[in-house]
Motif scaffolding. Structure first.
Motif, PDB file in Angstrom:
ATOM      1  N   HIS A  27       0.847  -1.189   0.000  1.00 29.16           N
ATOM      2  CA  HIS A  27       0.000   0.000   0.000  1.00 29.16           C
ATOM      3  C   HIS A  27       0.887   1.245   0.000  1.00 29.16           C
ATOM      4  CE1 HIS A  27      -2.730  -3.101   1.705  1.00 29.16           C
ATOM      5  NE2 HIS A  27      -3.550  -2.524   0.849  1.00 29.16           N
ATOM      6  N   THR A  28       0.548   2.213  -0.866  1.00 27.82           N
ATOM      7  CA  THR A  28       1.365   3.411  -1.061  1.00 27.82           C
ATOM      8  C   THR A  28       0.685   4.655  -0.496  1.00 27.82           C
ATOM      9  OG1 THR A  28       0.342   3.944  -3.176  1.00 27.82           O
ATOM     10  CG2 THR A  28       2.242   2.429  -3.230  1.00 27.82           C
ATOM     11  N   GLN A  29       1.359   5.798  -0.641  1.00 25.43           N
ATOM     12  CA  GLN A  29       0.759   7.090  -0.267  1.00 25.43           C
ATOM     13  C   GLN A  29      -0.568   7.282  -0.990  1.00 25.43           C
ATOM     14  OE1 GLN A  29       3.447  10.198  -1.398  1.00 25.43           O
ATOM     15  NE2 GLN A  29       4.393  10.332   0.620  1.00 25.43           N
ATOM     16  N   ASP A  30      -0.611   6.885  -2.253  1.00 25.52           N
ATOM     17  CA  ASP A  30      -1.831   7.054  -3.061  1.00 25.52           C
ATOM     18  C   ASP A  30      -2.976   6.224  -2.481  1.00 25.52           C
ATOM     19  OD1 ASP A  30      -0.654   8.062  -6.166  1.00 25.52           O
ATOM     20  OD2 ASP A  30       0.702   7.375  -4.598  1.00 25.52           O
ATOM     21  N   ASP A  31      -2.680   4.989  -2.044  1.00 23.04           N
ATOM     22  CA  ASP A  31      -3.707   4.136  -1.443  1.00 23.04           C
ATOM     23  C   ASP A  31      -4.205   4.742  -0.129  1.00 23.04           C
ATOM     24  OD1 ASP A  31      -3.516   2.058  -3.431  1.00 23.04           O
ATOM     25  OD2 ASP A  31      -1.657   1.417  -2.460  1.00 23.04           O
ATOM     26  N   GLN A  32      -3.270   5.312   0.623  1.00 20.68           N
ATOM     27  CA  GLN A  32      -3.633   5.943   1.892  1.00 20.68           C
ATOM     28  C   GLN A  32      -4.585   7.119   1.642  1.00 20.68           C
ATOM     29  OE1 GLN A  32      -3.974   5.300   4.909  1.00 20.68           O
ATOM     30  NE2 GLN A  32      -2.085   5.823   5.996  1.00 20.68           N
ATOM     31  N   ALA A  33      -4.270   7.942   0.648  1.00 23.44           N
ATOM     32  CA  ALA A  33      -5.134   9.082   0.315  1.00 23.44           C
ATOM     33  C   ALA A  33      -6.516   8.599  -0.114  1.00 23.44           C
ATOM     34  CB  ALA A  33      -4.485   9.915  -0.786  1.00 23.44           C
ATOM     35  N   GLU A  34      -6.548   7.536  -0.909  1.00 17.16           N
ATOM     36  CA  GLU A  34      -7.820   6.972  -1.370  1.00 17.16           C
ATOM     37  C   GLU A  34      -8.646   6.457  -0.192  1.00 17.16           C
ATOM     38  OE1 GLU A  34      -8.839   2.976  -3.719  1.00 17.16           O
ATOM     39  OE2 GLU A  34      -7.646   4.382  -4.919  1.00 17.16           O
ATOM     40  N   LEU A  65       5.426   0.941   2.335  1.00 17.25           N
ATOM     41  CA  LEU A  65       5.438   1.898   1.221  1.00 17.25           C
ATOM     42  C   LEU A  65       4.495   3.075   1.431  1.00 17.25           C
ATOM     43  CD1 LEU A  65       5.443  -0.542  -1.862  1.00 17.25           C
ATOM     44  CD2 LEU A  65       7.404   0.554  -0.750  1.00 17.25           C
ATOM     45  N   LEU A  66       3.927   3.229   2.617  1.00 17.74           N
ATOM     46  CA  LEU A  66       2.942   4.287   2.844  1.00 17.74           C
ATOM     47  C   LEU A  66       3.529   5.691   2.703  1.00 17.74           C
ATOM     48  CD1 LEU A  66       0.680   3.000   5.776  1.00 17.74           C
ATOM     49  CD2 LEU A  66       0.113   3.195   3.340  1.00 17.74           C
ATOM     50  N   ASN A  67       4.854   5.802   2.738  1.00 17.39           N
ATOM     51  CA  ASN A  67       5.470   7.124   2.586  1.00 17.39           C
ATOM     52  C   ASN A  67       6.065   7.319   1.188  1.00 17.39           C
ATOM     53  OD1 ASN A  67       7.609   5.368   2.882  1.00 17.39           O
ATOM     54  ND2 ASN A  67       8.780   6.707   4.227  1.00 17.39           N
ATOM     55  N   ILE A  68       5.734   6.432   0.243  1.00 15.13           N
ATOM     56  CA  ILE A  68       6.246   6.504  -1.122  1.00 15.13           C
ATOM     57  C   ILE A  68       5.058   6.546  -2.082  1.00 15.13           C
ATOM     58  CG2 ILE A  68       7.621   5.312  -2.891  1.00 15.13           C
ATOM     59  CD1 ILE A  68       9.289   4.090  -0.634  1.00 15.13           C
ATOM     60  N   SER A  69       5.143   7.394  -3.092  1.00 14.37           N
ATOM     61  CA  SER A  69       4.043   7.520  -4.049  1.00 14.37           C
ATOM     62  C   SER A  69       4.122   6.453  -5.133  1.00 14.37           C
ATOM     63  CB  SER A  69       4.058   8.903  -4.701  1.00 14.37           C
ATOM     64  OG  SER A  69       5.129   8.999  -5.625  1.00 14.37           O
ATOM     65  N   LYS A  70       3.001   6.197  -5.768  1.00 17.62           N
ATOM     66  CA  LYS A  70       2.947   5.261  -6.889  1.00 17.62           C
ATOM     67  C   LYS A  70       3.879   5.721  -8.007  1.00 17.62           C
ATOM     68  CE  LYS A  70      -0.299   2.676  -9.689  1.00 17.62           C
ATOM     69  NZ  LYS A  70      -0.067   1.437  -8.975  1.00 17.62           N
ATOM     70  N   GLN A  71       3.916   7.035  -8.263  1.00 16.95           N
ATOM     71  CA  GLN A  71       4.786   7.569  -9.320  1.00 16.95           C
ATOM     72  C   GLN A  71       6.256   7.259  -9.038  1.00 16.95           C
ATOM     73  OE1 GLN A  71       3.855   8.778 -12.293  1.00 16.95           O
ATOM     74  NE2 GLN A  71       6.029   8.782 -12.789  1.00 16.95           N
ATOM     75  N   GLU A  72       6.665   7.394  -7.786  1.00 15.21           N
ATOM     76  CA  GLU A  72       8.053   7.079  -7.428  1.00 15.21           C
ATOM     77  C   GLU A  72       8.349   5.600  -7.675  1.00 15.21           C
ATOM     78  OE1 GLU A  72       9.459   9.829  -3.784  1.00 15.21           O
ATOM     79  OE2 GLU A  72       7.569   8.767  -3.430  1.00 15.21           O
ATOM     80  N   LEU A  73       7.382   4.740  -7.361  1.00 16.80           N
ATOM     81  CA  LEU A  73       7.577   3.301  -7.579  1.00 16.80           C
ATOM     82  C   LEU A  73       7.648   2.981  -9.070  1.00 16.80           C
ATOM     83  CD1 LEU A  73       5.264   1.778  -4.838  1.00 16.80           C
ATOM     84  CD2 LEU A  73       7.752   2.018  -4.796  1.00 16.80           C
ATOM     85  N   LEU A  74       6.813   3.639  -9.865  1.00 14.54           N
ATOM     86  CA  LEU A  74       6.858   3.424 -11.316  1.00 14.54           C
ATOM     87  C   LEU A  74       8.214   3.856 -11.880  1.00 14.54           C
ATOM     88  CD1 LEU A  74       3.258   4.584 -12.293  1.00 14.54           C
ATOM     89  CD2 LEU A  74       4.143   2.241 -12.343  1.00 14.54           C
ATOM     90  N   GLU A  75       8.737   4.964 -11.395  1.00 14.96           N
ATOM     91  CA  GLU A  75      10.053   5.430 -11.833  1.00 14.96           C
ATOM     92  C   GLU A  75      11.143   4.442 -11.412  1.00 14.96           C
ATOM     93  OE1 GLU A  75      10.373   9.429 -10.302  1.00 14.96           O
ATOM     94  OE2 GLU A  75       8.724  10.115 -11.587  1.00 14.96           O
ATOM     95  N   TYR A  76      11.011   3.906 -10.212  1.00 18.15           N
ATOM     96  CA  TYR A  76      11.960   2.900  -9.727  1.00 18.15           C
ATOM     97  C   TYR A  76      11.940   1.666 -10.638  1.00 18.15           C
ATOM     98  CZ  TYR A  76      13.544  -1.070  -6.913  1.00 18.15           C
ATOM     99  OH  TYR A  76      14.141  -2.227  -6.482  1.00 18.15           O
ATOM    100  N   LEU A  77      10.756   1.172 -10.958  1.00 20.69           N
ATOM    101  CA  LEU A  77      10.638  -0.011 -11.822  1.00 20.69           C
ATOM    102  C   LEU A  77      11.231   0.254 -13.205  1.00 20.69           C
ATOM    103  CD1 LEU A  77       7.065  -1.249 -10.839  1.00 20.69           C
ATOM    104  CD2 LEU A  77       9.246  -2.338 -10.284  1.00 20.69           C
ATOM    105  N   THR A  78      10.984   1.444 -13.738  1.00 20.32           N
ATOM    106  CA  THR A  78      11.564   1.811 -15.037  1.00 20.32           C
ATOM    107  C   THR A  78      13.087   1.817 -14.958  1.00 20.32           C
ATOM    108  OG1 THR A  78       9.617   3.112 -15.614  1.00 20.32           O
ATOM    109  CG2 THR A  78      11.649   3.617 -16.813  1.00 20.32           C
ATOM    110  N   SER A  79      13.614   2.369 -13.868  1.00 22.52           N
ATOM    111  CA  SER A  79      15.067   2.491 -13.732  1.00 22.52           C
ATOM    112  C   SER A  79      15.765   1.136 -13.620  1.00 22.52           C
ATOM    113  CB  SER A  79      15.422   3.356 -12.525  1.00 22.52           C
ATOM    114  OG  SER A  79      15.165   2.669 -11.321  1.00 22.52           O
TER     115      SER A  79
END
Length: 191
Positions: A131-138, A165-179
Motif C-alpha cells: 500500500h502506497t501514499q496514493d492508497d492511503q489518500a484513497e 510503502l505508505l510514505n512513497i508515491s505510486k509515481q516514485e515506484l513506477l520510476e523505480y521499476l523503469t530504472s
C-alpha cells in the motif's frame, strides 16, 4: 538525466530501507504479498535488495479470466530472483455469495487469511503489503465520503501486516521499476 534518475533510485531505496527499519527493527524474515501489479512488484524488488530473508505469496481471487496469468508472472519472477513462491487460488465470488459477504470484504478476508497462514508456515516475522501514499489518500477520501467521524487511514502496522510503502508515491515506484527495467502487469479491473 541518468544522474537524476540514479539519485531518485538511491533516494527511494534509502527512504524505503529507513522506514522498514523503523517499522520492524528486529525482523529476520518476511512474507511479501505480490499481486503482479506495479506496487507489489516494486516492493518485492526493493526487499530482494535488502539483507532480510523473504518468501513471496500470491493470492488469486479468481475474479478475472486472466488472473492465472498474474500467478504465472509472479511465479516466473520468483524463479528469476530465486525466491520461494507460495500461491493459492480461491473462487472469492462463490464464497462471498455463499456466506452473503460483500465481495470486497470477502476478497480481503480470504487474502489476509492466506497470507497469515503462509507467514506462520514459513515462520516469518510479518507480512509486507504494497500500500502506497496514493492508497492511503484513497482510503481517507473513501472514509470522508462515507461520513466517517474519525479519518484514520491505513495503519503502518496492523496485527502481523506491515505496510512499508505508505510514505512513497505510486509515481516514485513506477520510476523505480523503469530504472531497473522491471515489468509488471496491470489489472484491468483497477482501471
Amino acid at each position: 538525466h541518468n544522474l537524476q534518475q540514479n539519485m531518485g533510485l538511491f533516494m527511494i531505496r534509502e527512504q524505503f530501507d529507513k522506514y522498514l527499519q523503523t517499522l520492524a527493527p528486529t525482523a529476520k524474515k518476511f512474507v511479501v504479498a505480490v499481486s503482479s501489479g506495479s506496487d507489489s512488484v516494486a516492493l518485492l524488488r526493493l526487499m530482494n535488495e535488502s539483507s532480510i530473508e523473504i518468501e513471496v505469496a500470491h493470492f488469486d481471487h479468481a475474479l478475472r479470466e486472466t488472473s492465472n496469468e498474474d500467478t504465472e508472472f509472479v511465479e516466473a519472477l520468483c524463479k528469476k530472483l530465486a525466491l520461494p513462491f507460495h500461491a493459492e487460488r480461491v473462487d472469492v465470488a462463490k464464497i462471498a455469495k455463499e456466506k452473503k459477504w460483500n465481495l470486497e470484504d470477502a476478497a480481503r478476508k480470504l487474502r489476509y487469511s492466506f497470507l497469515t497462514r503462509v507467514a506462520k508456515q514459513v515462520k516469518a516475522d510479518a507480512v509486507l503489503t504494497a500500500h502506497t501514499q496514493d492508497d492511503q489518500a484513497e482510503t481517507v477520501l473513501m472514509q470522508l465520503l462515507r461520513g466517517a467521524a474519525h479519518l484514520t487511514g491505513m495503519r503502518e502496522i496492523q496485527n502481523n501486516v506491515i505496510r512499508p510503502l505508505l510514505n512513497i508515491s505510486k509515481q516514485e515506484l513506477l520510476e523505480y521499476l523503469t530504472s531497473i527495467n522491471q515489468d509488471y502487469r496491470t489489472d484491468e479491473s483497477n482501471l
